[in-house]
Write an enzyme that holds these catalytic residues in place. Structure first.
Site, PDB file in Angstrom:
ATOM      1  N   LYS A 204      -3.573  35.732  59.212  1.00 24.67           N
ATOM      2  CA  LYS A 204      -2.957  35.772  60.545  1.00 24.67           C
ATOM      3  C   LYS A 204      -3.572  36.856  61.427  1.00 24.67           C
ATOM      4  O   LYS A 204      -4.173  37.808  60.947  1.00 24.67           O
ATOM      5  CB  LYS A 204      -1.431  35.937  60.429  1.00 24.67           C
ATOM      6  CG  LYS A 204      -0.792  34.603  60.007  1.00 24.67           C
ATOM      7  CD  LYS A 204       0.726  34.609  60.031  1.00 24.67           C
ATOM      8  CE  LYS A 204       1.223  33.228  59.595  1.00 24.67           C
ATOM      9  NZ  LYS A 204       2.690  33.185  59.495  1.00 24.67           N
ATOM     10  N   ARG A 238       3.232  32.346  50.965  1.00 24.89           N
ATOM     11  CA  ARG A 238       2.503  31.188  51.480  1.00 24.89           C
ATOM     12  C   ARG A 238       1.089  31.638  51.810  1.00 24.89           C
ATOM     13  O   ARG A 238       0.900  32.514  52.658  1.00 24.89           O
ATOM     14  CB  ARG A 238       3.238  30.671  52.723  1.00 24.89           C
ATOM     15  CG  ARG A 238       2.683  29.401  53.324  1.00 24.89           C
ATOM     16  CD  ARG A 238       3.535  28.972  54.518  1.00 24.89           C
ATOM     17  NE  ARG A 238       3.004  27.764  55.129  1.00 24.89           N
ATOM     18  CZ  ARG A 238       2.009  27.732  56.004  1.00 24.89           C
ATOM     19  NH1 ARG A 238       1.446  28.859  56.394  1.00 24.89           N
ATOM     20  NH2 ARG A 238       1.580  26.581  56.490  1.00 24.89           N
TER      21      ARG A 238
HETATM   22  C1  PT1 Z   1       5.100  31.048  57.830  1.00 28.39           C
HETATM   23  C2  PT1 Z   1       4.309  29.972  58.360  1.00 28.39           C
HETATM   24  C3  PT1 Z   1       4.765  28.647  58.084  1.00 28.39           C
HETATM   25  N1  PT1 Z   1       3.187  30.163  59.096  1.00 28.39           N
HETATM   26  C4  PT1 Z   1       6.586  29.492  56.879  1.00 28.39           C
HETATM   27  N2  PT1 Z   1       5.886  28.441  57.349  1.00 28.39           N
HETATM   28  C5  PT1 Z   1       2.518  29.106  59.589  1.00 28.39           C
HETATM   29  N3  PT1 Z   1       7.723  29.283  56.157  1.00 28.39           N
HETATM   30  C6  PT1 Z   1       2.964  27.800  59.315  1.00 28.39           C
HETATM   31  C7  PT1 Z   1      -1.477  34.199  63.843  1.00 28.39           C
HETATM   32  O1  PT1 Z   1      -0.890  35.159  64.363  1.00 28.39           O
HETATM   33  O2  PT1 Z   1       4.774  32.318  58.043  1.00 28.39           O
HETATM   34  N4  PT1 Z   1       6.208  30.780  57.123  1.00 28.39           N
HETATM   35  N5  PT1 Z   1       4.063  27.591  58.573  1.00 28.39           N
HETATM   36  C8  PT1 Z   1       1.283  29.334  60.435  1.00 28.39           C
HETATM   37  N6  PT1 Z   1       1.632  29.962  61.668  1.00 28.39           N
HETATM   38  C9  PT1 Z   1       0.855  30.968  62.257  1.00 28.39           C
HETATM   39  C10 PT1 Z   1       1.471  31.969  63.017  1.00 28.39           C
HETATM   40  C11 PT1 Z   1      -0.501  31.013  62.055  1.00 28.39           C
HETATM   41  C12 PT1 Z   1       0.716  33.016  63.543  1.00 28.39           C
HETATM   42  C13 PT1 Z   1      -1.264  32.031  62.595  1.00 28.39           C
HETATM   43  C14 PT1 Z   1      -0.665  33.062  63.316  1.00 28.39           C
HETATM   44  O3  PT1 Z   1      -2.705  34.156  63.699  1.00 28.39           O
END
Ligand code: PT1
Length: 260
Positions: A204, A238
């Protein structure tokens, strides 16, 4: 929990596993590396991502879940907010729901109660399109806790047993770097719910905000954050890079619990 994105636009591996064959191969790889759950998602929820129609989401995830089920007993979680996708996925053998919108969509809580499978309720401020524009909190840990307490109450009232609820503070979902860091430092306060804690930090942008790294350069930062999360009491991580993450969190867990 190994991440299987079946999307053309996910932030770090969008398009890589978009065909069912490629997705299946990647699922196999993650199972061999020691994943305990495969999280299949057809709609990207990264910052700026667009919402897709239910038919398109079904077309993406259903063939992949079927293919995994045809050759493995690995638990599959379905990363969705749509009740129709929850029903179809669980109908063909998915055994968990992962909802970044914490069952707030119309009919989602009722659907989860009907399906009676474990559900991850995640905190997000705003929606994927706008959440990173101007996230604001007076006290991020307390506000995430208040939100989760309210969602847990709502879901139990809708008929989902407390024993089936998993919680997640939602790293990167409507949070600045300072908010994400405060959440990681205060993660242990979420243990008060006495529910399993899921954490997603893999690749992230919070890592980029600390070290200015491209998405394919964030492995060491990711496993560092994952081991801190386990040290703080997280029980599900995850992650994209299963082998490396598993090794890191196993030693973190063993030190924390005096186990071996
Ligand atoms: C998470 C999650 C998810 N993250 C759960 N499910 C993502 N339960 C998808 C960035 O800042 O943390 N928990 N499903 C992916 N989402 C992101 C959010 C991807 C922020 C990248 C960023 O780069």
């Amino acid at each position: 929990m190994g991440i299987l994105n079946v999307t053309p636009d996910s932030f770090s591996d969008g398009g890589d596993f978009f065909s069912p064959e490629k997705a299946l191969n990647h699922a196999r790889e993650m199972v061999e590396e020691g994943a305990a759950i495969i999280d299949v998602g057809g709609e990207s929820t990264r910052p700026g991502a667009a919402i897709i129609p239910v038919d398109e989401e079904l077309d993406r995830v259903i063939p992949v879940i079927e293919a995994i089920r045809a050759e493995s007993d690995i638990p599959v979680s379905i990363d969705t907010s749509k009740p129709e996708v929850m029903r179809a996925a669980v109908g063909i053998g998915a055994s968990m729901i992962n909802d970044v919108r914490a069952l707030q969509e119309a009919g989602a809580a009722e659907m989860a109660a009907e399906l009676q499978v474990p559900v991850c309720l995640m905190h997000m401020q705003g929606g994927p399109q706008t959440m990173q524009l101007e996230p604001q909190y007076a006290d991020v840990v307390s506000q995430v806790k208040d939100f989760l307490r309210q969602r847990i109450g709502h879901c139990i009232a809708a008929g989902l047993p407390r024993e089936l609820i998993v919680i997640d503070p939602g790293f990167g979902f409507g949070k600045t770097l300072a908010h994400n860091q405060a959440l990681l430092r205060g993660l242990d306060r979420l243990l008060e719910f006495e529910l399993p804690l899921l954490v997603g930090v893999s690749r992230k942008s919070m890592i980029a905000h600390m070290l200015d790294l491209q998405v394919d350069e964030r492995l060491y930062g990711s496993i560092s954050l994952a081991s801190i999360a386990v040290w703080q009491g997280a029980s599900i991580i995850r992650a994209h890079d299963v082998a490396a993450t598993l090794q890191a969190i196993q030693v973190s867990y063993m030190c924390r619990t005096k186990g071996n």
